[in-house]
Design an enzyme around this catalytic site. Structure first.
Site, short mmCIF file in Angstrom:
data_model
loop_
_atom_site.label_atom_id
_atom_site.label_comp_id
_atom_site.label_asym_id
_atom_site.label_seq_id
_atom_site.Cartn_x
_atom_site.Cartn_y
_atom_site.Cartn_z
N GLY A 198 -3.05 7.98 5.41
CA GLY A 198 -2.76 7.94 3.98
C GLY A 198 -4.01 7.57 3.22
CG HIS B 45 -2.54 -10.09 7.76
ND1 HIS B 45 -1.18 -9.97 7.96
CD2 HIS B 45 -2.87 -9.06 6.93
CE1 HIS B 45 -0.71 -8.92 7.29
NE2 HIS B 45 -1.73 -8.35 6.66
N GLY C 87 -7.38 -8.17 5.84
CA GLY C 87 -7.76 -6.85 5.37
C GLY C 87 -7.67 -6.69 3.87
N GLY D 85 2.05 -2.23 2.37
CA GLY D 85 3.30 -2.32 3.11
C GLY D 85 4.39 -2.97 2.28
CG ASP E 299 -6.84 -8.13 9.54
OD1 ASP E 299 -7.43 -9.24 9.56
OD2 ASP E 299 -6.23 -7.71 8.53
NE ARG F 23 2.65 -5.55 6.73
CZ ARG F 23 1.70 -5.43 5.82
NH1 ARG F 23 0.44 -5.28 6.22
NH2 ARG F 23 1.99 -5.46 4.53
NE ARG G 39 7.02 10.35 6.95
CZ ARG G 39 7.54 9.70 5.91
NH1 ARG G 39 8.40 8.71 6.12
NH2 ARG G 39 7.20 10.02 4.68
CB ILE H 72 -5.57 2.47 4.07
CG1 ILE H 72 -5.11 1.62 2.89
CG2 ILE H 72 -6.46 1.64 5.01
CD1 ILE H 72 -4.26 0.43 3.27
NE ARG I 201 -1.53 14.69 4.33
CZ ARG I 201 -1.23 13.56 4.94
NH1 ARG I 201 -0.16 13.52 5.73
NH2 ARG I 201 -1.96 12.47 4.77
#
Length: 312
Positions: A146, A275, A277, A72, A251, A228, A169, A148, A172
């Protein structure tokens, strides 16, 4: 290439760095290691927060690239307004895939199999057996497909899940199957037993997991957030947890760090990790390989990898 390179690790600890660049070590200390105006390539200190990340940016008038060590980039967004046009922002795609995917799987298994209940029972010296859900035969939806998200699916496959629905987003087709667009979520959510959120935080995804999203999830479903905190509407999630209709493994939270008195700590059916990860033993070798590769490209005047934004 001329100009300084600011690194959050000593340069002699990063194998493969190219010669010919001036390396400066800065990991968020109060004093800068050199004049920020001479910095051409800035590697943002890892896990030091947004305030530290953006502090030198207004003075980096010669900057050509900003490199985060996280997937991020939301923690540096506020500082981009100070940069001249053409500065490239690169993320750490590939660095955290293994660690974050491991944690996502750990949170899924711990939540489904009741590991927190076992730990509490152990502390009381109680033998509490019984039936629990298995991951096998479950439908899993990965929101944010993506690098991850793909790594999460890699780790799900051996657990005999019934189906993996992939959402990104834009739609595909992958070798594994279709990746659905965000617009397809309303029809996919009611079928998912487990929803894993790994999407980056953007204006499009902020509050994406809201009351309407959660209401579409089936009764008894598990929400896992390793992206997030602000992607999830905390108030809406609390309502679902307190009703007992959904469970969650988080997380990341909003706010973060989660204040001691926050009701999310005591909500039923929630497992919270602080947090973690990304920060594992897998981080440093992958981060150093990324920096060596990126700076080799930079020194040779070649295009950088992982560009997510160019200042206009």
């Amino acid at each position: 290439m001329t100009g300084d390179v600011w690194l959050p690790f000593p340069a002699d600890e990063i194998p493969g760095l190219p010669d010919g660049l001036d390396y400066r070590y800065w990991n968020g200390e109060p004093d800068f290691p050199a004049d920020p105006a001479d910095c051409a390539y800035y590697v943002v200190p890892y896990m030091k927060g947004a305030e530290v990340a953006v502090r030198p940016l207004p003075r980096m008038t010669s900057l050509r690239a900003v490199q985060t060590l996280s997937a991020g980039v939301d923690h540096v967004q506020s500082g981009l307004v100070h940069l001249r046009p053409g500065v490239q922002l690169c993320n750490a795609r590939g660095v955290h895939d293994a660690s974050t995917a491991e944690l996502a799987l750990a949170l899924i298994l711990a939540s489904l199999r009741g590991i927190p209940d076992f730990v509490r029972a152990q502390e009381r010296g109680e033998w509490r057996s019984g039936f629990r859900p298995a991951l096998a035969d479950k439908n899993v939806l990965i929101l944010g497909y993506g690098a991850i998200g793909s790594a999460v699916e890699d780790r799900l496959v051996p657990f005999e899940v019934a189906r993996v629905a992939r959402v990104a987003r834009s739609a595909r087709t992958m070798e594994r199957g279709p990746v659905h667009a965000l617009a397809d979520l309303p029809g996919l959510l009611p079928e998912a037993d487990v929803v894993v959120v790994v999407t980056p935080l953007t204006e499009e995804t902020r509050g994406l997991v809201d009351a309407e999203f959660l209401a579409r999830m089936k009764d008894g479903a598990l929400l896992v957030n390793v992206s997030r905190g602000p992607v999830v509407d905390t108030k809406a999630l609390l309502a679902e947890l307190e009703s007992g209709r959904l469970t969650a493994a988080l997380d990341v939270t909003d706010p973060e760090p989660l204040p001691r008195e926050h009701p999310l700590w005591q909500a039923p059916g929630v497992l919270i990790s602080p947090h973690v990860g990304g920060p594992t033993s897998a981080f440093l070798p992958r981060a150093k390989r990324l920096l060596a590769a990126q700076l080799t490209r930079f020194a040779a005047g070649q295009p950088l990898a992982n560009i997510v934004h160019t200042v206009s």
